[in-house]
Design a protein around this motif. Sequence first.
Motif, mmCIF file in Angstrom:
data_model
loop_
_atom_site.group_PDB
_atom_site.id
_atom_site.type_symbol
_atom_site.label_atom_id
_atom_site.label_comp_id
_atom_site.label_asym_id
_atom_site.label_seq_id
_atom_site.Cartn_x
_atom_site.Cartn_y
_atom_site.Cartn_z
ATOM 1 N N LEU A 101 -18.793 -38.294 30.833
ATOM 2 C CA LEU A 101 -19.084 -38.348 29.476
ATOM 3 C C LEU A 101 -20.677 -38.512 29.415
ATOM 4 C CD1 LEU A 101 -16.814 -41.321 27.971
ATOM 5 C CD2 LEU A 101 -16.975 -38.909 27.363
ATOM 6 N N THR A 102 -21.282 -38.850 30.391
ATOM 7 C CA THR A 102 -22.789 -38.791 30.386
ATOM 8 C C THR A 102 -23.582 -37.552 30.693
ATOM 9 O OG1 THR A 102 -22.424 -39.517 32.509
ATOM 10 C CG2 THR A 102 -22.922 -41.169 30.754
ATOM 11 N N MET A 103 -22.537 -36.425 31.070
ATOM 12 C CA MET A 103 -23.241 -35.438 31.764
ATOM 13 C C MET A 103 -24.158 -34.519 30.812
ATOM 14 S SD MET A 103 -20.525 -32.270 31.985
ATOM 15 C CE MET A 103 -20.565 -31.062 30.741
ATOM 16 N N PRO A 104 -25.201 -33.845 31.173
ATOM 17 C CA PRO A 104 -26.041 -33.256 30.280
ATOM 18 C C PRO A 104 -25.166 -31.798 29.588
ATOM 19 C CG PRO A 104 -26.631 -32.623 32.681
ATOM 20 C CD PRO A 104 -25.703 -33.649 32.637
ATOM 21 N N ARG A 152 -20.273 -28.941 27.194
ATOM 22 C CA ARG A 152 -20.642 -30.380 26.837
ATOM 23 C C ARG A 152 -19.436 -31.318 27.073
ATOM 24 N NH1 ARG A 152 -18.841 -32.414 22.312
ATOM 25 N NH2 ARG A 152 -18.742 -31.312 20.228
ATOM 26 N N PRO A 153 -19.625 -32.590 27.375
ATOM 27 C CA PRO A 153 -18.235 -33.264 27.561
ATOM 28 C C PRO A 153 -17.708 -33.550 26.240
ATOM 29 C CG PRO A 153 -20.353 -34.649 27.655
ATOM 30 C CD PRO A 153 -20.842 -33.413 27.638
ATOM 31 N N GLU A 154 -16.449 -33.400 26.061
ATOM 32 C CA GLU A 154 -15.600 -33.894 24.689
ATOM 33 C C GLU A 154 -14.476 -34.871 25.026
ATOM 34 O OE1 GLU A 154 -16.158 -33.324 21.756
ATOM 35 O OE2 GLU A 154 -14.375 -33.492 20.523
ATOM 36 N N LEU A 155 -14.737 -36.399 24.874
ATOM 37 C CA LEU A 155 -13.479 -37.198 25.274
ATOM 38 C C LEU A 155 -13.044 -36.886 26.534
ATOM 39 C CD1 LEU A 155 -11.886 -36.819 21.766
ATOM 40 C CD2 LEU A 155 -13.701 -38.741 22.435
ATOM 41 N N GLY A 156 -13.800 -36.858 27.653
ATOM 42 C CA GLY A 156 -13.385 -36.680 29.028
ATOM 43 C C GLY A 156 -13.142 -35.340 29.254
#
Length: 408
Positions: free
Chosen positions: A242-245, A257-261
Motif C-alpha cells: 500500500l505504501t509503494m510509490p 499505483r496500489p489500490e486496496l492491496g
Amino acid sequence: MKPLPPNADLIVIGGGVIGQSVAWHYARAGYGRVLLLERGMPAAQASSQAAALLTRLRESAELMAFTRRTDAAIDELEAELGEPLDRRRSGQLHVAASETAADRLQQLASLAARTGEPWEWLGASAAQRLAPWLAADAIRQALLLPAESWIDPYRLAMAYGRAARGHGARLQPGVEVTALQVERERVVGVETTRGAVAAGCVVDASGVWAGLLAGPYGGSLPFAAVRSQYWITASATPKFPLTMPVVLLPDLGLYARPELGALLFGVRESRSAVFDARTLPHDIEGFDTGDGWPALAGIAPALARLSPTLIEVGIRHHVSGLSTYTPDGRYVLGALPGLDGLLVASGCCGSGVAASGGIGQALAELAAGRTPFVDLAAFAPARFGSIDRFSPDWLSRCGAARAGKRGG
Ligand SMILES: Cc1cc2nc3c(=O)[nH]c(=O)nc-3n(C[C@H](O)[C@H](O)[C@H](O)COP(=O)(O)OP(=O)(O)OC[C@H]3O[C@@H](n4cnc5c(N)ncnc54)[C@H](O)[C@@H]3O)c2cc1C
C-alpha cells in the motif's frame, strides 16, 4: 429544491473537480456570489474516474504553477474542513528498461533539479524493494521523485465543493444549463431546466462538453474527448504494498499505483479512440466502446519481461473513461474570441485533477477581473486559430496527443 436565485456574480457550469475548484477559489476570495450548476450529481463524470495521480513535476513553468497550487490547496482544504483528505505522499518511481527510456529519466532528473523538486537515482534492487512486482533484472535505471503524491479525485472534488459552500457558494446538482443568454456578443446569464439566471460572468467547466453551449463561438475550441483507460489486478499480494510509490514505465507508456492491496495500472494506446463531444451521452461514467483491450494485449509480451507478477495475478476490473486533449498538451483556459462574459476551463489533457487547484485559482481571478497568478496566454482558446474541432483531422490530432503522452 429551493428556487434558483435570479442572478449571481459568477455562474459555474459543471460540478466536476474543475468547476468546484473555481467555485471555492472565487467564494473564499470574497469576489462575489457564486452559483454552480451541475446537471447530474457532482463529480460523477470524468472526475470520479481519474487514476488519482497528482504529478507535480511538469515541463512548463505555468503547468507546474498549477500543480503546485493544487498541492497547497489540499493543505488549505484540510485546514478549512478540519479533516484529512488522505493524500498519499508516496513519491513517483520512474523505471527505464531501455536506453531511450533512460534518456527520458535523465531529462526528468534535470527538470527536477532545475525546478527545485527533490529527486534521487536508485539502484535496481532498491527500486525493486519499493515496487516488488517489478523484475529487478529488467531495471536499467530508476529515478525516485519523493514529493509526488496521489489522492482520491472524488474526495478532492467534493472537498472543494464543501469548502465553497462554507464561503457561501451555492452548488446546485440536478440542474442543467440548456442555453447561454447572449446580448450584443456578451453572455449575460444562462437558461436552465429550472429557469433563467442572470450572471456577471459564466465559467464553462463542463469537461468534455465544454463549448457546446456556445454554439458557433465554441466551434474552434482546440480539444477533443479522448479515451483513457486503466485496469485493476485481481489479487491482493504483498508484491503490491500500500505504501509503494506510483510507478511509471516509459518503455510501455504505463503508470501504476496500489489500490486496496491490488495494483491499478493505466496503459497509453498507440492510437487513442477519440469522440465528437456532440454525440456523447450525458453520463460517461464507465464509458466503454468495448474495444479497449488490445492496448493491453499489445504490451503484454514486454510487460511479462518487466513484471511477470502482473501477468500472473490476472485482471479484475477495466475502467474506461474520457478526458479532453489538445494537440499541444496545454489546457484551454480563458475567453472565447468574439464573446465576452464567458470563460472556458477545459482541455485538461488527462491532468485536470493534478492541475485543479491552479486552474481554479486562475479562473476565479480572471472571472473577478483580476490578473491571474499564472500567465494564461499559452492556454488561450483561440491559439490554433479557426479550426473545426469536430472534423476527423482535428479529432485525430487530439488522439495523437494522448498516444504520445509521456508523463503521469
Ligand atoms: C481513466 C481516466 C484516468 C485519469 N487519470 C487522471 C489522473 O491520474 N490525474 C489527473 O489529474 N487527471 C486524470 N484524468 C483526467 C481528469 O479526470 C480530468 O482532467 C478531470 O476530471 C476533468 O474535470 P472536469 O471538472 O473538467 O470534468 P468532469 O468531471 O467531467 O465535470 C464536468 C461536469 O459538467 C457537467 N455538465 C456538462 N454539461 C452541463 C450542463 N449543460 N449543465 C450542467 N452541468 C453540465 C457534467 O455533468 C460533469 O459533471 C483521468 C481521466 C480518465 C478518464
